[in-house]
Scaffold this motif. Structure first.
Motif: not given
Length: 180
Positions: A43-58
């Motif tokens: 019934x519903x067409x699923x869309x891709x999830x929103x991009x996640x903001x990833x930090x640069x890291x230690x």
């Protein structure tokens, strides 16, 4: 006729084998007519999830901070207040040079060891190249007459009076030299 039935059955089996199997998905809601016909559509067409903001890291920040620290360490190691030759050297070179006293000690020790080995080789060469003495020093004159006192034939023993006199004179001379 038998042959046509056989070929029709063969075609039918091939078509079942090549056709992909379709399954009904009971978890999704379907519309009425297409579900009865075997076509399941969500019934519903699923869309891709929103991009996640990833930090640069230690690791990135450690690398970024290590660059100016390395430059500062290099500048610190090159700076010196004195104008002498050792002070003009970098800090790390001076640190390594402070351990040179061990090398000087090892050089002195190796030189001394080399001299001792050379002296020992010369002494050994001297002792082995001199001819051996043919005279045997006797500790006591009875060494000539040692042996079994039994089964001694007449005239077999030697007169040792001259030999005893010789060694007594030699001992007196040696005591006289020590006593002086």
């Amino acid at each position: 006729m038998l042959q046509t039935r056989h070929s029709a059955a063969l075609r039918l089996s091939r078509s079942f084998r090549l056709r992909p199997q379709r399954r009904h998905d009971t978890t999704k809601a379907t519309t009425g007519h297409s579900a009865a016909a075997g076509h399941a559509e969500p019934v519903s067409h699923a869309h891709h999830p929103e991009p996640v903001n990833e930090p640069l890291g230690r690791g990135f920040y450690i690398t970024l901070a290590s660059l100016p620290l390395a430059f500062a360490l290099y500048k610190f190691s090159r700076s010196s207040d004195d104008s002498s030759a050792t002070a003009a050297q970098p800090w790390l070179t001076r640190l390594i040079g402070s351990y040179s006293t061990f090398q000087e000690r090892w050089v002195a020790r190796n030189t001394l060891h080399t001299r001792m080995v050379e002296q020992a080789a010369n002494d050994r060469n001297l002792f082995q190249s001199t001819p051996a003495s043919k005279m045997v020093e006797l500790k006591f004159p009875e060494v000539f007459s040692q042996g079994s006192p039994y089964n001694v034939q007449a005239g077999q023993t030697a007169n040792l009076d001259e030999l005893v006199a010789h060694y007594e004179k030699q001992n007196r001379d040696a005591e006289g030299r020590v006593g002086r």
